[in-house]
Design a protein around this motif. Structure first.
Motif, PDB file in Angstrom:
ATOM      1  N   THR A  48       3.115  13.424   4.003  1.00 12.60           N
ATOM      2  CA  THR A  48       4.177  12.469   3.725  1.00 12.60           C
ATOM      3  C   THR A  48       3.530  11.149   3.326  1.00 12.60           C
ATOM      4  O   THR A  48       2.386  10.864   3.700  1.00 12.60           O
ATOM      5  CB  THR A  48       5.118  12.297   4.934  1.00 12.60           C
ATOM      6  OG1 THR A  48       6.243  11.518   4.545  1.00 12.60           O
ATOM      7  CG2 THR A  48       4.422  11.629   6.100  1.00 12.60           C
ATOM      8  N   ASP A  49       4.261  10.355   2.563  1.00 12.04           N
ATOM      9  CA  ASP A  49       3.760   9.062   2.102  1.00 12.04           C
ATOM     10  C   ASP A  49       4.590   7.936   2.697  1.00 12.04           C
ATOM     11  O   ASP A  49       5.808   8.071   2.862  1.00 12.04           O
ATOM     12  CB  ASP A  49       3.832   8.957   0.582  1.00 12.04           C
ATOM     13  CG  ASP A  49       2.900   9.923  -0.128  1.00 12.04           C
ATOM     14  OD1 ASP A  49       1.891  10.318   0.472  1.00 12.04           O
ATOM     15  OD2 ASP A  49       3.193  10.282  -1.275  1.00 12.04           O
ATOM     16  N   ALA A  50       3.933   6.825   2.978  1.00 14.21           N
ATOM     17  CA  ALA A  50       4.600   5.595   3.389  1.00 14.21           C
ATOM     18  C   ALA A  50       4.211   4.525   2.376  1.00 14.21           C
ATOM     19  O   ALA A  50       3.023   4.275   2.164  1.00 14.21           O
ATOM     20  CB  ALA A  50       4.174   5.182   4.787  1.00 14.21           C
ATOM     21  N   VAL A  51       5.204   3.920   1.749  1.00 17.71           N
ATOM     22  CA  VAL A  51       4.968   2.853   0.770  1.00 17.71           C
ATOM     23  C   VAL A  51       5.557   1.580   1.334  1.00 17.71           C
ATOM     24  O   VAL A  51       6.734   1.539   1.702  1.00 17.71           O
ATOM     25  CB  VAL A  51       5.631   3.166  -0.586  1.00 17.71           C
ATOM     26  CG1 VAL A  51       5.404   2.022  -1.564  1.00 17.71           C
ATOM     27  CG2 VAL A  51       5.116   4.466  -1.148  1.00 17.71           C
ATOM     28  N   GLY A  52       4.739   0.531   1.415  1.00 17.50           N
ATOM     29  CA  GLY A  52       5.232  -0.734   1.928  1.00 17.50           C
ATOM     30  C   GLY A  52       4.094  -1.714   2.120  1.00 17.50           C
ATOM     31  O   GLY A  52       3.014  -1.575   1.540  1.00 17.50           O
ATOM     32  N   TYR A  53       4.350  -2.689   2.969  1.00 21.84           N
ATOM     33  CA  TYR A  53       3.410  -3.781   3.181  1.00 21.84           C
ATOM     34  C   TYR A  53       2.644  -3.583   4.487  1.00 21.84           C
ATOM     35  O   TYR A  53       3.248  -3.290   5.522  1.00 21.84           O
ATOM     36  CB  TYR A  53       4.158  -5.113   3.188  1.00 21.84           C
ATOM     37  CG  TYR A  53       4.816  -5.376   1.859  1.00 21.84           C
ATOM     38  CD1 TYR A  53       4.105  -5.955   0.818  1.00 21.84           C
ATOM     39  CD2 TYR A  53       6.132  -4.999   1.630  1.00 21.84           C
ATOM     40  CE1 TYR A  53       4.697  -6.164  -0.417  1.00 21.84           C
ATOM     41  CE2 TYR A  53       6.733  -5.213   0.403  1.00 21.84           C
ATOM     42  CZ  TYR A  53       6.006  -5.789  -0.611  1.00 21.84           C
ATOM     43  OH  TYR A  53       6.593  -5.990  -1.840  1.00 21.84           O
ATOM     44  N   VAL A  64       0.826  -1.205   0.000  1.00 21.14           N
ATOM     45  CA  VAL A  64       0.000   0.000   0.000  1.00 21.14           C
ATOM     46  C   VAL A  64       0.861   1.256   0.000  1.00 21.14           C
ATOM     47  O   VAL A  64       2.046   1.216   0.322  1.00 21.14           O
ATOM     48  CB  VAL A  64      -0.928   0.047   1.244  1.00 21.14           C
ATOM     49  CG1 VAL A  64      -1.926  -1.084   1.237  1.00 21.14           C
ATOM     50  CG2 VAL A  64      -0.124   0.035   2.533  1.00 21.14           C
ATOM     51  N   VAL A  65       0.227   2.360  -0.371  1.00 22.51           N
ATOM     52  CA  VAL A  65       0.791   3.686  -0.136  1.00 22.51           C
ATOM     53  C   VAL A  65      -0.233   4.419   0.717  1.00 22.51           C
ATOM     54  O   VAL A  65      -1.429   4.376   0.445  1.00 22.51           O
ATOM     55  CB  VAL A  65       1.103   4.450  -1.446  1.00 22.51           C
ATOM     56  CG1 VAL A  65      -0.130   4.645  -2.295  1.00 22.51           C
ATOM     57  CG2 VAL A  65       1.759   5.789  -1.141  1.00 22.51           C
ATOM     58  N   VAL A  66       0.268   5.051   1.792  1.00 18.37           N
ATOM     59  CA  VAL A  66      -0.605   5.772   2.722  1.00 18.37           C
ATOM     60  C   VAL A  66      -0.081   7.197   2.857  1.00 18.37           C
ATOM     61  O   VAL A  66       1.081   7.405   3.214  1.00 18.37           O
ATOM     62  CB  VAL A  66      -0.630   5.087   4.109  1.00 18.37           C
ATOM     63  CG1 VAL A  66      -1.577   5.831   5.049  1.00 18.37           C
ATOM     64  CG2 VAL A  66      -1.032   3.626   3.994  1.00 18.37           C
ATOM     65  N   ARG A  67      -0.926   8.170   2.560  1.00 17.97           N
ATOM     66  CA  ARG A  67      -0.563   9.586   2.713  1.00 17.97           C
ATOM     67  C   ARG A  67      -1.142  10.095   4.029  1.00 17.97           C
ATOM     68  O   ARG A  67      -2.329   9.944   4.291  1.00 17.97           O
ATOM     69  CB  ARG A  67      -1.109  10.410   1.556  1.00 17.97           C
ATOM     70  CG  ARG A  67      -0.827  11.908   1.737  1.00 17.97           C
ATOM     71  CD  ARG A  67      -0.984  12.648   0.473  1.00 17.97           C
ATOM     72  NE  ARG A  67       0.152  12.267  -0.381  1.00 17.97           N
ATOM     73  CZ  ARG A  67       0.300  12.649  -1.631  1.00 17.97           C
ATOM     74  NH1 ARG A  67      -0.594  13.409  -2.198  1.00 17.97           N
ATOM     75  NH2 ARG A  67       1.346  12.264  -2.329  1.00 17.97           N
ATOM     76  N   VAL A  85       0.166  -0.255  10.760  1.00 19.09           N
ATOM     77  CA  VAL A  85       1.611  -0.409  10.717  1.00 19.09           C
ATOM     78  C   VAL A  85       1.981  -0.839   9.300  1.00 19.09           C
ATOM     79  O   VAL A  85       1.443  -1.822   8.784  1.00 19.09           O
ATOM     80  CB  VAL A  85       2.111  -1.442  11.746  1.00 19.09           C
ATOM     81  CG1 VAL A  85       3.612  -1.640  11.628  1.00 19.09           C
ATOM     82  CG2 VAL A  85       1.730  -1.006  13.153  1.00 19.09           C
ATOM     83  N   VAL A  86       2.882  -0.072   8.675  1.00 16.14           N
ATOM     84  CA  VAL A  86       3.344  -0.355   7.318  1.00 16.14           C
ATOM     85  C   VAL A  86       4.838  -0.644   7.383  1.00 16.14           C
ATOM     86  O   VAL A  86       5.598   0.106   7.995  1.00 16.14           O
ATOM     87  CB  VAL A  86       3.075   0.855   6.386  1.00 16.14           C
ATOM     88  CG1 VAL A  86       3.620   0.593   4.994  1.00 16.14           C
ATOM     89  CG2 VAL A  86       1.582   1.147   6.319  1.00 16.14           C
ATOM     90  N   GLU A  87       5.246  -1.759   6.770  1.00 14.33           N
ATOM     91  CA  GLU A  87       6.665  -2.104   6.704  1.00 14.33           C
ATOM     92  C   GLU A  87       7.254  -1.496   5.437  1.00 14.33           C
ATOM     93  O   GLU A  87       6.970  -1.933   4.333  1.00 14.33           O
ATOM     94  CB  GLU A  87       6.857  -3.613   6.689  1.00 14.33           C
ATOM     95  CG  GLU A  87       8.310  -4.015   6.695  1.00 14.33           C
ATOM     96  CD  GLU A  87       8.519  -5.519   6.703  1.00 14.33           C
ATOM     97  OE1 GLU A  87       9.680  -5.932   6.679  1.00 14.33           O
ATOM     98  OE2 GLU A  87       7.529  -6.273   6.714  1.00 14.33           O
ATOM     99  N   THR A  88       8.072  -0.450   5.603  1.00 13.66           N
ATOM    100  CA  THR A  88       8.711   0.230   4.488  1.00 13.66           C
ATOM    101  C   THR A  88      10.142  -0.276   4.352  1.00 13.66           C
ATOM    102  O   THR A  88      10.597  -1.093   5.151  1.00 13.66           O
ATOM    103  CB  THR A  88       8.732   1.757   4.711  1.00 13.66           C
ATOM    104  OG1 THR A  88       9.621   2.051   5.781  1.00 13.66           O
ATOM    105  CG2 THR A  88       7.343   2.296   5.022  1.00 13.66           C
ATOM    106  N   LYS A  89      10.873   0.238   3.361  1.00 13.27           N
ATOM    107  CA  LYS A  89      12.287  -0.130   3.206  1.00 13.27           C
ATOM    108  C   LYS A  89      13.100   0.214   4.443  1.00 13.27           C
ATOM    109  O   LYS A  89      14.099  -0.414   4.731  1.00 13.27           O
ATOM    110  CB  LYS A  89      12.901   0.609   2.008  1.00 13.27           C
ATOM    111  CG  LYS A  89      12.488   0.097   0.674  1.00 13.27           C
ATOM    112  CD  LYS A  89      13.229   0.870  -0.396  1.00 13.27           C
ATOM    113  CE  LYS A  89      12.864   0.413  -1.780  1.00 13.27           C
ATOM    114  NZ  LYS A  89      13.602   1.149  -2.815  1.00 13.27           N
ATOM    115  N   ARG A  90      12.673   1.244   5.141  1.00 11.16           N
ATOM    116  CA  ARG A  90      13.420   1.730   6.309  1.00 11.16           C
ATOM    117  C   ARG A  90      12.949   1.136   7.626  1.00 11.16           C
ATOM    118  O   ARG A  90      13.459   1.490   8.682  1.00 11.16           O
ATOM    119  CB  ARG A  90      13.341   3.244   6.371  1.00 11.16           C
ATOM    120  CG  ARG A  90      14.022   3.865   5.184  1.00 11.16           C
ATOM    121  CD  ARG A  90      14.000   5.349   5.255  1.00 11.16           C
ATOM    122  NE  ARG A  90      14.710   5.876   4.085  1.00 11.16           N
ATOM    123  CZ  ARG A  90      14.695   7.127   3.728  1.00 11.16           C
ATOM    124  NH1 ARG A  90      14.015   8.007   4.434  1.00 11.16           N
ATOM    125  NH2 ARG A  90      15.345   7.518   2.661  1.00 11.16           N
TER     126      ARG A  90
END
Length: 75
Positions: A28-33, A17-20, A43-48
């Motif tokens: 800000t956006d969070a892209v991840g699972y 997902v992407v969450v703004r 809770v989103v798992e991003t690259k970071r």
């Protein structure tokens, strides 16, 4: 199209997902699972790493396709 909170509540864990979200001074956006979807946050798992986002700050959210495959090294 469902509102972003409804989408996140109904999305299967593991969906990319992407969450703004709203932050001071903008967005800000969070892209991840999607890893967790408790009642007040997600809770989103991003690259970071894992990012916890309050649902009250969410402005938009949608499913996104998997990331592209890594490029082959140059020879």
């Amino acid at each position: 199209m469902p509102d972003p909170v409804t989408f996140l509540a109904g999305a299967a864990l593991g969906t990319r997902v992407v969450v703004r979200t709203r932050i001071e001074g903008g967005y800000t956006d969070a892209v991840g699972y999607l890893r967790e979807a408790p009642p007040a946050s997600v809770v989103v798992e991003t690259k970071r790493g894992l990012v916890t986002l309050a649902l009250s700050d969410v402005e938009a959210a949608k499913e996104v396709p998997p990331p592209p495959a890594p490029r082959a090294p140059r020879r």
